[in-house]
Design a protein around this motif. Structure first.
Motif, PDB file in Angstrom:
ATOM      1  N   CYS A 171      -1.914   5.377  16.058  1.00 45.40           N
ATOM      2  CA  CYS A 171      -2.244   4.139  15.335  1.00 45.40           C
ATOM      3  C   CYS A 171      -2.413   2.979  16.308  1.00 45.40           C
ATOM      4  O   CYS A 171      -1.693   2.877  17.302  1.00 45.40           O
ATOM      5  CB  CYS A 171      -1.147   3.811  14.328  1.00 45.40           C
ATOM      6  SG  CYS A 171      -1.056   4.961  12.941  1.00 45.40           S
ATOM      7  N   VAL A 222       2.385  -3.238  10.696  1.00 42.29           N
ATOM      8  CA  VAL A 222       2.088  -2.279   9.639  1.00 42.29           C
ATOM      9  C   VAL A 222       2.366  -2.854   8.254  1.00 42.29           C
ATOM     10  O   VAL A 222       3.348  -3.567   8.040  1.00 42.29           O
ATOM     11  CB  VAL A 222       2.903  -0.974   9.850  1.00 42.29           C
ATOM     12  CG1 VAL A 222       4.402  -1.258   9.865  1.00 42.29           C
ATOM     13  CG2 VAL A 222       2.560   0.068   8.791  1.00 42.29           C
ATOM     14  N   ILE A 232      -2.240  -2.089  11.011  1.00 44.74           N
ATOM     15  CA  ILE A 232      -2.193  -0.776  10.371  1.00 44.74           C
ATOM     16  C   ILE A 232      -1.898  -0.895   8.882  1.00 44.74           C
ATOM     17  O   ILE A 232      -1.019  -1.659   8.472  1.00 44.74           O
ATOM     18  CB  ILE A 232      -1.094   0.091  11.032  1.00 44.74           C
ATOM     19  CG1 ILE A 232      -1.301   0.164  12.543  1.00 44.74           C
ATOM     20  CG2 ILE A 232      -1.051   1.489  10.411  1.00 44.74           C
ATOM     21  CD1 ILE A 232      -0.024   0.464  13.304  1.00 44.74           C
ATOM     22  N   ALA A 275       6.182   3.944   7.666  1.00 48.24           N
ATOM     23  CA  ALA A 275       5.970   2.504   7.800  1.00 48.24           C
ATOM     24  C   ALA A 275       7.207   1.799   8.348  1.00 48.24           C
ATOM     25  O   ALA A 275       7.107   0.919   9.215  1.00 48.24           O
ATOM     26  CB  ALA A 275       5.574   1.901   6.455  1.00 48.24           C
ATOM     27  N   ASP A 327      -0.601   1.607   5.956  1.00 45.74           N
ATOM     28  CA  ASP A 327      -0.072   2.914   5.587  1.00 45.74           C
ATOM     29  C   ASP A 327      -0.336   3.107   4.103  1.00 45.74           C
ATOM     30  O   ASP A 327       0.344   2.540   3.251  1.00 45.74           O
ATOM     31  CB  ASP A 327       1.429   2.973   5.893  1.00 45.74           C
ATOM     32  CG  ASP A 327       2.044   4.339   5.600  1.00 45.74           C
ATOM     33  OD1 ASP A 327       1.292   5.256   5.232  1.00 45.74           O
ATOM     34  OD2 ASP A 327       3.273   4.477   5.744  1.00 45.74           O
TER      35      ASP A 327
END
Length: 228
Positions: free
Chosen positions: A56, A81, A60, A71, A62
């Motif tokens: 990743c 994230v 990001i 996460a 998830d």
């Protein structure tokens, strides 16, 4: 819609480890889903999961974060994230677990921009049908910054039909599931498992590139899709 899945996740989080989540399917007998798998510690991650996380980049998302195992781990390492879930029960679990960035919305209704979309635990299944992959990747493109990537895993489930189960008329990786918890049943939903060769071919036809990062002994594979 009943949040049967999310209710089981949240009950387990609250300490009821006797939770039994049953999955009905279109290929065989109902199966019990071990809810504890959604609460695994990073020490229990597979090689595939670890490779997915290290692959990743940037901002990001998830998708289908569940209880947040991946996460929360990425957040702990200060990765940027966001957890996306359409299950209120999972969102409550994420909140209580300390997830800082989360969105309670359907994937196909969500609009924002990321550098990596992460789909774990056969997360590509959200596409539903093989014929729906163009629509799925089209929406992914809307969520990705230029040069962005998708990190996903899926499985070749052709082995199911080597054990006496009748092969369907449609693509063999198209399954329907229904969750049951405490006597309550959710709605049936479509879920897609795509063998790696089919994924490479389907994305090629969309002018995208798929790189198979690894395949494990259970015919599960990790892929990176680029070209957005």
């Amino acid at each position: 819609m009943k949040d049967v899945y999310g209710e089981a996740i949240f009950d387990f989080y609250k300490g009821d480890h006797s939770v039994v989540l049953t999955t009905h399917n279109t290929y065989g007998e109902p199966e019990e889903m071990p809810v504890e798998v959604f609460f695994r510690d990073h020490q229990d991650f597979t090689e595939l999961e670890n490779l997915a996380i290290t692959s990743c980049e940037g901002k990001i998302l998830d998708v289908g974060a569940g209880a947040g195992a991946h996460a929360l781990f990425m957040q702990a390492f200060e990765m940027d994230v966001t957890a996306l879930e359409n299950s209120p029960g999972c969102i409550e679990t994420l909140k209580h677990s300390g997830m800082e960035k989360m969105v309670n919305q359907d994937f196909y209704a969500y609009e924002s921009k990321y550098d990596t979309l992460l789909f774990m635990m056969n997360g590509l299944g959200i596409a539903g049908k093989l014929a729906s992959l163009p629509f799925f990747f089209s929406h992914c493109k809307k969520l990705l910054n230029p040069g962005g990537q998708i990190i996903l895993d899926s499985s070749d489930i052709s082995y199911l039909y080597e054990e006496g189960v009748a092969k369907p008329n449609h693509y063999f990786g198209e399954i329907q599931y229904q969750y049951e918890y405490k006597g309550k049943k959710g709605e049936w939903f479509d879920w897609l498992y795509v063998d790696s060769k089919s994924l490479v071919q389907e994305t090629k036809e969309l002018d995208l590139h798929t790189e198979i990062l690894m395949t494990d002994e259970y015919d599960q594979y990790l892929a990176r899709v680029t070209g957005f």
